[in-house]
Design an enzyme around this catalytic site. Structure first.
Site, mmCIF file in Angstrom:
data_model
loop_
_atom_site.group_PDB
_atom_site.id
_atom_site.type_symbol
_atom_site.label_atom_id
_atom_site.label_comp_id
_atom_site.label_asym_id
_atom_site.label_seq_id
_atom_site.Cartn_x
_atom_site.Cartn_y
_atom_site.Cartn_z
ATOM 1 N N ASP A 12 0.815 -1.124 0.149
ATOM 2 C CA ASP A 12 -0.090 -0.070 -0.020
ATOM 3 C C ASP A 12 0.862 1.257 -0.227
ATOM 4 O O ASP A 12 1.851 1.330 0.710
ATOM 5 C CB ASP A 12 -0.966 0.074 1.194
ATOM 6 C CG ASP A 12 -1.714 -0.985 1.433
ATOM 7 O OD1 ASP A 12 -1.871 -1.975 0.386
ATOM 8 O OD2 ASP A 12 -2.381 -1.319 2.330
ATOM 9 N N ASP A 131 -15.313 -3.454 0.534
ATOM 10 C CA ASP A 131 -14.948 -3.172 1.639
ATOM 11 C C ASP A 131 -15.864 -2.985 2.661
ATOM 12 O O ASP A 131 -16.775 -2.123 2.580
ATOM 13 C CB ASP A 131 -13.926 -1.865 1.619
ATOM 14 C CG ASP A 131 -12.816 -2.073 0.406
ATOM 15 O OD1 ASP A 131 -12.672 -3.320 0.096
ATOM 16 O OD2 ASP A 131 -12.442 -1.007 -0.146
#
Length: 240
Positions: A12, A131
């Protein structure tokens, strides 16, 4: 895609650095240096796939770490990229650059037809990111609720041509406190395409639990960066 269960390291990227957030909240991240170095580390450890997310892009809606992502995209492994991809043109451009899969979250929720548009010429290349926070799909860097149920949404995206679903349990993301397999199982039961699980992994036992829950792969970030276990040991455990 994912003929065998895979452990996929996450890279990330925020402000040009490899980071891991806690609970998906901006400002909670720990920094782990240059993302290219992180990617090389995981490839050298035997990773078959890398999971690259432009976190600035996810929060702001515009890709901010394109150079770092592009540098890693040339890696000799499968690469799936998400964060800030908001149009079909953006996604197709990445695929034509050699990215194996694009991850769509906000764009897929706001304009579901984008999945079909991309999949028409690039079948199997779209991974839809669902998510979930408090059982609800959230978007815009996990900051906005949508009212969508993850399992029901997964069915819809499969019908639109998605090649896989990425299901992230945001409530436990980055906490190393363990996974909640019931959430994953419910999504798996609603679709026939691969479901990749993410969030909460703190041990190899968690990875095994997700494999038993029916996930096709698991994305692991904080646990690897913090040395809870090695990638080699995790892969050995699931391939026993």
């Amino acid at each position: 895609m994912f003929p065998e269960f895979e452990v996929i390291p996450a890279v990330d990227v925020q402000e040009g650095q490899a980071v891991q957030l806690v609970g998906g909240e901006r400002g909670t991240g720990r920094t782990y240096g240059d993302p290219t170095d992180a990617a090389t580390r995981w490839i050298d450890a035997g990773a078959s796939t890398l999971h690259l997310i432009d976190l600035d892009g996810a929060f702001e809606g515009t890709r901010r770490n394109a150079d770092a992502i592009a540098a890693i995209a040339t890696s000799p492994v499968d690469v799936q990229v998400g964060g800030g991809i908001r149009t079909a043109a953006d996604a197709i451009g990445l695929l034509e650059q050699g990215i194996d899969r694009v991850i769509l979250g906000t764009a897929a929720v706001e304009t579901p037809e984008i999945v079909a548009t991309i999949s028409e010429d690039h079948p199997g290349s779209v991974m839809v990111s669902l998510d979930a926070k408090d059982g609800e799909v959230v978007v815009s860097g996990w900051t906005e609720g949508t009212g969508l149920d993850p399992a029901t949404a997964a069915q819809r995206y499969e019908e639109l041509g998605a090649g896989a679903i990425l299901f992230t349990d945001v409530d436990v993301e980055g906490r190393l406190d363990g996974v909640r397999t019931d959430r994953v199982e419910r999504v798996v039961e609603h679709v026939d395409i691969p479901v990749v699980a993410s969030g909460g992994v703190g041990s190899i036992a968690d990875i095994r639990s997700l494999e038993r829950a029916g996930a096709a792969a698991v994305v692991v970030g904080t646990a690897l960066y913090e040395g809870q276990f090695t990638l080699e040991d995790a892969m050995d455990a699931v391939n026993e």
